[in-house]
Enzyme design. Structure first.
Site, PDB file in Angstrom:
ATOM      1  N   SER A  50      -4.042   3.210   4.726  1.00 34.80           N
ATOM      2  CA  SER A  50      -4.324   2.529   3.465  1.00 34.80           C
ATOM      3  C   SER A  50      -4.317   1.010   3.665  1.00 34.80           C
ATOM      4  O   SER A  50      -5.170   0.290   3.130  1.00 34.80           O
ATOM      5  CB  SER A  50      -3.276   2.941   2.426  1.00 34.80           C
ATOM      6  OG  SER A  50      -3.597   2.375   1.182  1.00 34.80           O
TER       7      SER A  50
ATOM      8  N   LYS B  11       0.808  -1.232   0.000  1.00 34.55           N
ATOM      9  CA  LYS B  11       0.000   0.000   0.000  1.00 34.55           C
ATOM     10  C   LYS B  11       0.838   1.279   0.000  1.00 34.55           C
ATOM     11  O   LYS B  11       0.477   2.294   0.588  1.00 34.55           O
ATOM     12  CB  LYS B  11      -0.987   0.026   1.182  1.00 34.55           C
ATOM     13  CG  LYS B  11      -1.930  -1.175   1.225  1.00 34.55           C
ATOM     14  CD  LYS B  11      -2.603  -1.455  -0.101  1.00 34.55           C
ATOM     15  CE  LYS B  11      -3.621  -0.403  -0.483  1.00 34.55           C
ATOM     16  NZ  LYS B  11      -4.180  -0.646  -1.858  1.00 34.55           N
TER      17      LYS B  11
ATOM     18  N   HIS C 293       6.737  -7.392  -2.419  1.00 32.48           N
ATOM     19  CA  HIS C 293       6.664  -6.674  -1.142  1.00 32.48           C
ATOM     20  C   HIS C 293       7.704  -7.231  -0.165  1.00 32.48           C
ATOM     21  O   HIS C 293       7.655  -6.943   1.032  1.00 32.48           O
ATOM     22  CB  HIS C 293       5.279  -6.833  -0.504  1.00 32.48           C
ATOM     23  CG  HIS C 293       4.183  -6.131  -1.236  1.00 32.48           C
ATOM     24  ND1 HIS C 293       4.298  -4.848  -1.715  1.00 32.48           N
ATOM     25  CD2 HIS C 293       2.915  -6.537  -1.554  1.00 32.48           C
ATOM     26  CE1 HIS C 293       3.165  -4.497  -2.300  1.00 32.48           C
ATOM     27  NE2 HIS C 293       2.316  -5.500  -2.223  1.00 32.48           N
TER      28      HIS C 293
END
Length: 293
Positions: free
Chosen positions: A137, A45, A107
């Site tokens: 987020s 995010k 990620h």
């Protein structure tokens, strides 16, 4: 909505993870990067889809207009470590990409990145986002993404974020780990979500320069228009509306894309305790963020 099992977090080599990202671990660590691969790395995010979409347009817009209307961004820029039942793994999707360079997203914290990326001196674009907006987020994302752990209420989620008990671990470790790597690995471009919001054109230029791409001012301007938040939010190829694990009735995948929206979520008390904790966690790094622009 397809039925998916919300996973439990567990400690994996010192980092909170779920089985959706560790299931295929040996294959992941042995992944064979190609020298022209480009890796988009972020904490979840932090602008991953935005950067993926920008790169895809930079490399392929001129070559293949149909790609833009027929292929979802997650098929164009596969998620390397993803392993969901009854679907090709991220690695399989990368290995079957028909185009070069292969654009790949991850990620993973720095210590988990497959060695072949470093051995082949691949170019890597890391995007970091300030912790407060990133936390908000992530919270709304976990509410609507059925393969993420149950977020519960905002207050307990925020505490968990501060403690680093999130999928892909601590925000602090993630952003500083990649920042430290940048000091010794010249093929890593470290970008900030806030800079991209503030001046998308300037950051596009910086990106093209890093990638050695000669794009005209017109091309960059055209891309800048196509990657504005509202344009992407309305674009089914970019907004994840075709992804069966996400329930957009709860919250859209692309929610606001703003800097400073954390002010609408944090209470005064939460903000004070977060700031104290933040100062302690970030005291030994030169890395600095903007929480408003």
């Amino acid at each position: 909505m397809a039925q998916f099992e919300r996973p439990e977090l567990y400690d994996f080599h010192g980092v909170s993870m779920t089985h959706y990202f560790t299931y295929n671990w040996e294959n992941l660590q042995n992944f064979k990067a190609l020298p022209d691969d480009i890796l988009v790395a972020t904490y979840p995010k932090a602008g991953t889809t935005w950067m993926s979409y920008i790169l895809d347009l930079l490399y392929f817009k001129q070559r293949d207009n149909e790609r833009e209307t027929s292929l979802a961004i997650f098929d164009r820029v596969p998620f390397l470590e993803l392993s969901i039942p009854d679907a090709p793994t991220g690695i399989e999707t990368v290995d079957s990409l028909p185009t070069r360079p292969r654009l790949i997203k991850t990620h993973l914290p720095i210590q988990f990145v497959p060695k072949s990326f470093w051995e082949n001196n691949c170019r890597i674009v890391y995007v970091a986002r300030n912790a407060k907006d990133n936390a908000v987020s992530y919270y709304h994302f976990d509410r609507m993404n059925m393969v993420q752990p149950e977020p519960k209420d905002w207050n307990s989620f925020l505490h968990r974020f501060m403690e680093g008990k999130m999928v892909f671990g601590s925000w602090y470790d993630h952003v500083t780990g990649w920042w430290d790597k940048k000091q010794t690995y010249p093929n890593l471009l470290y970008m900030f979500f806030e800079d991209m919001v503030q001046d998308t054109g300037r950051e596009l230029e910086r990106l093209c320069s890093f990638l050695g791409l000669s794009t005209s001012v017109e091309e960059r301007e055209h891309i800048r228009g196509g990657v504005q938040f509202d344009a992407m939010k309305a674009n089914p190829m970019a907004n994840y509306s075709t992804d069966p694990v996400m329930d957009h009735r709860i919250s859209p995948f692309m929610r606001k894309g703003k800097v400073g929206d954390w002010k609408n979520q944090f209470t005064v008390a939460q903000n004070e305790s977060f700031d104290k904790h933040y100062e302690m966690k970030m005291k030994n790094t030169t890395l600095k963020f903007q929480t408003t622009i």
